[in-house]
Design a protein around this motif. Sequence first.
Motif, PDB file in Angstrom:
ATOM      1  N   GLY A  63       2.442   9.510 -10.900  1.00  0.00           N
ATOM      2  CA  GLY A  63       1.056   9.526 -11.354  1.00  0.00           C
ATOM      3  C   GLY A  63       0.638   8.144 -11.823  1.00  0.00           C
ATOM      4  N   ALA A  64       1.192   7.114 -11.162  1.00  0.00           N
ATOM      5  CA  ALA A  64       1.007   5.730 -11.611  1.00  0.00           C
ATOM      6  C   ALA A  64      -0.322   5.177 -11.117  1.00  0.00           C
ATOM      7  N   GLY A  65      -1.414   5.697 -11.623  1.00  0.00           N
ATOM      8  CA  GLY A  65      -2.742   5.247 -11.229  1.00  0.00           C
ATOM      9  C   GLY A  65      -3.154   3.979 -11.949  1.00  0.00           C
ATOM     10  N   PRO A  66      -4.419   3.571 -11.784  1.00  0.00           N
ATOM     11  CA  PRO A  66      -4.887   2.301 -12.335  1.00  0.00           C
ATOM     12  C   PRO A  66      -4.917   2.243 -13.860  1.00  0.00           C
ATOM     13  N   ASP A  67      -4.758   3.370 -14.549  1.00  0.00           N
ATOM     14  CA  ASP A  67      -4.752   3.347 -16.013  1.00  0.00           C
ATOM     15  C   ASP A  67      -3.537   4.090 -16.579  1.00  0.00           C
ATOM     16  N   ARG A  68      -2.453   4.146 -15.806  1.00  0.00           N
ATOM     17  CA  ARG A  68      -1.305   4.962 -16.186  1.00  0.00           C
ATOM     18  C   ARG A  68      -0.079   4.089 -16.484  1.00  0.00           C
ATOM     19  N   VAL A  69       0.947   4.088 -15.644  1.00  0.00           N
ATOM     20  CA  VAL A  69       2.179   3.347 -15.917  1.00  0.00           C
ATOM     21  C   VAL A  69       1.995   1.862 -15.584  1.00  0.00           C
ATOM     22  N   PRO A  70       2.302   0.950 -16.519  1.00  0.00           N
ATOM     23  CA  PRO A  70       2.152  -0.475 -16.209  1.00  0.00           C
ATOM     24  C   PRO A  70       3.181  -0.944 -15.186  1.00  0.00           C
ATOM     25  N   LEU A  71       2.726  -1.722 -14.214  1.00  0.00           N
ATOM     26  CA  LEU A  71       3.607  -2.376 -13.258  1.00  0.00           C
ATOM     27  C   LEU A  71       3.751  -3.834 -13.658  1.00  0.00           C
ATOM     28  N   TYR A  72       4.956  -4.367 -13.473  1.00  0.00           N
ATOM     29  CA  TYR A  72       5.142  -5.797 -13.661  1.00  0.00           C
ATOM     30  C   TYR A  72       5.539  -6.401 -12.323  1.00  0.00           C
ATOM     31  N   SER A  73       4.635  -7.195 -11.742  1.00  0.00           N
ATOM     32  CA  SER A  73       4.802  -7.733 -10.390  1.00  0.00           C
ATOM     33  C   SER A  73       5.573  -9.049 -10.444  1.00  0.00           C
TER      34      SER A  73
ATOM     35  N   THR B  78       0.825  -1.210   0.000  1.00  0.00           N
ATOM     36  CA  THR B  78       0.000   0.000   0.000  1.00  0.00           C
ATOM     37  C   THR B  78       0.856   1.256   0.000  1.00  0.00           C
ATOM     38  N   VAL B  79       1.953   1.259   0.762  1.00  0.00           N
ATOM     39  CA  VAL B  79       2.822   2.430   0.788  1.00  0.00           C
ATOM     40  C   VAL B  79       3.467   2.637  -0.582  1.00  0.00           C
ATOM     41  N   GLU B  80       4.010   1.577  -1.178  1.00  0.00           N
ATOM     42  CA  GLU B  80       4.647   1.716  -2.482  1.00  0.00           C
ATOM     43  C   GLU B  80       3.649   2.173  -3.537  1.00  0.00           C
ATOM     44  N   SER B  81       2.440   1.630  -3.502  1.00  0.00           N
ATOM     45  CA  SER B  81       1.410   2.039  -4.468  1.00  0.00           C
ATOM     46  C   SER B  81       1.115   3.525  -4.354  1.00  0.00           C
ATOM     47  N   ARG B  82       0.963   3.983  -3.129  1.00  0.00           N
ATOM     48  CA  ARG B  82       0.636   5.399  -2.930  1.00  0.00           C
ATOM     49  C   ARG B  82       1.779   6.303  -3.410  1.00  0.00           C
ATOM     50  N   VAL B  83       3.008   5.914  -3.116  1.00  0.00           N
ATOM     51  CA  VAL B  83       4.143   6.749  -3.517  1.00  0.00           C
ATOM     52  C   VAL B  83       4.320   6.729  -5.032  1.00  0.00           C
ATOM     53  N   LEU B  84       4.091   5.591  -5.670  1.00  0.00           N
ATOM     54  CA  LEU B  84       4.147   5.557  -7.125  1.00  0.00           C
ATOM     55  C   LEU B  84       3.137   6.522  -7.728  1.00  0.00           C
ATOM     56  N   GLY B  85       1.974   6.621  -7.100  1.00  0.00           N
ATOM     57  CA  GLY B  85       0.989   7.592  -7.560  1.00  0.00           C
ATOM     58  C   GLY B  85       1.467   9.016  -7.396  1.00  0.00           C
ATOM     59  N   GLU B  86       2.131   9.283  -6.264  1.00  0.00           N
ATOM     60  CA  GLU B  86       2.622  10.638  -6.000  1.00  0.00           C
ATOM     61  C   GLU B  86       3.765  11.022  -6.948  1.00  0.00           C
ATOM     62  N   VAL B  87       4.710  10.097  -7.152  1.00  0.00           N
ATOM     63  CA  VAL B  87       5.917  10.420  -7.917  1.00  0.00           C
ATOM     64  C   VAL B  87       5.688  10.321  -9.423  1.00  0.00           C
TER      65      VAL B  87
ATOM     66  N   ASP C 151      -6.384  -5.060  -4.353  1.00  0.00           N
ATOM     67  CA  ASP C 151      -6.644  -4.248  -3.170  1.00  0.00           C
ATOM     68  C   ASP C 151      -6.998  -2.829  -3.623  1.00  0.00           C
ATOM     69  N   PRO C 152      -8.149  -2.305  -3.225  1.00  0.00           N
ATOM     70  CA  PRO C 152      -8.510  -0.945  -3.637  1.00  0.00           C
ATOM     71  C   PRO C 152      -7.570   0.119  -3.091  1.00  0.00           C
ATOM     72  N   GLU C 153      -6.777  -0.219  -2.055  1.00  0.00           N
ATOM     73  CA  GLU C 153      -5.780   0.712  -1.543  1.00  0.00           C
ATOM     74  C   GLU C 153      -4.518   0.736  -2.416  1.00  0.00           C
ATOM     75  N   CYS C 154      -4.401  -0.218  -3.333  1.00  0.00           N
ATOM     76  CA  CYS C 154      -3.246  -0.304  -4.228  1.00  0.00           C
ATOM     77  C   CYS C 154      -3.695   0.122  -5.626  1.00  0.00           C
ATOM     78  N   LYS C 155      -3.743   1.398  -5.830  1.00  0.00           N
ATOM     79  CA  LYS C 155      -4.271   1.956  -7.077  1.00  0.00           C
ATOM     80  C   LYS C 155      -3.157   2.022  -8.128  1.00  0.00           C
ATOM     81  N   VAL C 156      -2.794   0.854  -8.633  1.00  0.00           N
ATOM     82  CA  VAL C 156      -1.740   0.747  -9.642  1.00  0.00           C
ATOM     83  C   VAL C 156      -2.259  -0.090 -10.804  1.00  0.00           C
ATOM     84  N   PHE C 157      -1.579   0.038 -11.943  1.00  0.00           N
ATOM     85  CA  PHE C 157      -1.986  -0.620 -13.177  1.00  0.00           C
ATOM     86  C   PHE C 157      -1.197  -1.916 -13.333  1.00  0.00           C
TER      87      PHE C 157
END
Length: 394
Positions: free
Chosen positions: A305-315, A294-303, A354-360
């Motif tokens: 703008g990595a929201g659910p339709d923005r920068v792709p993450l590869y987990s 959750t912390v990493e997801s939030r910071v990616l959004g801050e730094v 997780d809705p708290e992990c707003k990443v793509f």
Amino acid sequence: MNDVLITGLGVISHLGNGVDAFWSGLTAAKSAPSRVPDPNARMDLPLMYAVPESALPSMPDRFGDQYLGGASRLAVEAARQAVSDADLGGVAPDRIAVVIGTGMGDSGMHEEWRATGGPPGGPWSPVFSVASAVGAWFGAEGANVSVSNACAASGFGLSLAVDLIRSGEADVVIAGGAEAYSRVALACFNRLGAIDPERCRPFDLHRKGTLFGEGAGVMVLESAAHARARNVPQAYARVAGAGWSCDAHHATAPEPAGTQIARAMRQALAEAGADRDDIGCVVPHGTGTELNDTVESRVLGEVLGAGPDRVPLYSLKALLGHTGGAAASLATVAAAQILYRRTVPPNAPLTEQDPECKVFLPDRSMTPTGKYALVNAYAFGGNNVSLVLQEAGV
């Protein structure tokens, strides 16, 4: 500032031995942990993503006076692949350095000796000798350094390797990370209640912790000028930027605001000369532990703008498990391949994000949205490192 290129890759992991097996496993997006074959693993959840027996390299138990533990064996095999891939010949031995990150080193070998009565007829070997094993194997007479900043070890090691080249201390660095099964490490995470009983599932609403994995990712790094002078067969990516920081907050938990992991990301972007819109893919730390994700997801959004339709993450850890000190090097191998192949593989399916992990987290292959990739690695003690890779362009 000297451009530093990745000109050779080697990898061994739960997905198999070699870069081709690694990439095939990433694109298949399927894997599962298994029970460790250790009769002394007396713990509730003795599970991990082990390197398959069929993928393990065959090599002597000793090199000179030094025993080769699990991490050293994996590191030597991945380094052998990387050196061959880079066609690394004719470089003076004293101009070749080695930097290997590892969280536990060859502690698994010592654990076995403790159970069986000691090493068979030979000297006691040190635990953190993985880099020296690689250096001895390849005759590298430059600096041989093992880095052990826990689960960020190989990320710090790769940035140190870049500094060795930029400072003129080495022309070539064999750099990466390796981690093998450790009964103590797995037992400790069992005691912490941090092991997921099913699989490693970062960013999943139903995640219950992490699961360890074995593996090694090793790269040949050299300056662009050095690579051109010896007509390298290929360059996979440029190591464009790195950022370090420390939370100074807690022995195991990340600082909830993520201030210092944001700082590391921004430092890496600044050194790379990259804007947030230049980042085409992120290989996150994402371990499957609740606060980390959750912390990493939030910071990616801050730094970014990595929201659910923005920068792709590869987990990556969803397929390999958490490979500890090797995690950043394996993530960097994946990022280099993503840039080189211009393809982000599909992520392993989530049960429910997780809705708290707003990443793509795309579930099918796609083209990176920019020419840079960001790799994150975080560790106990609040140690954070971010690396930025760029398309090689040579």
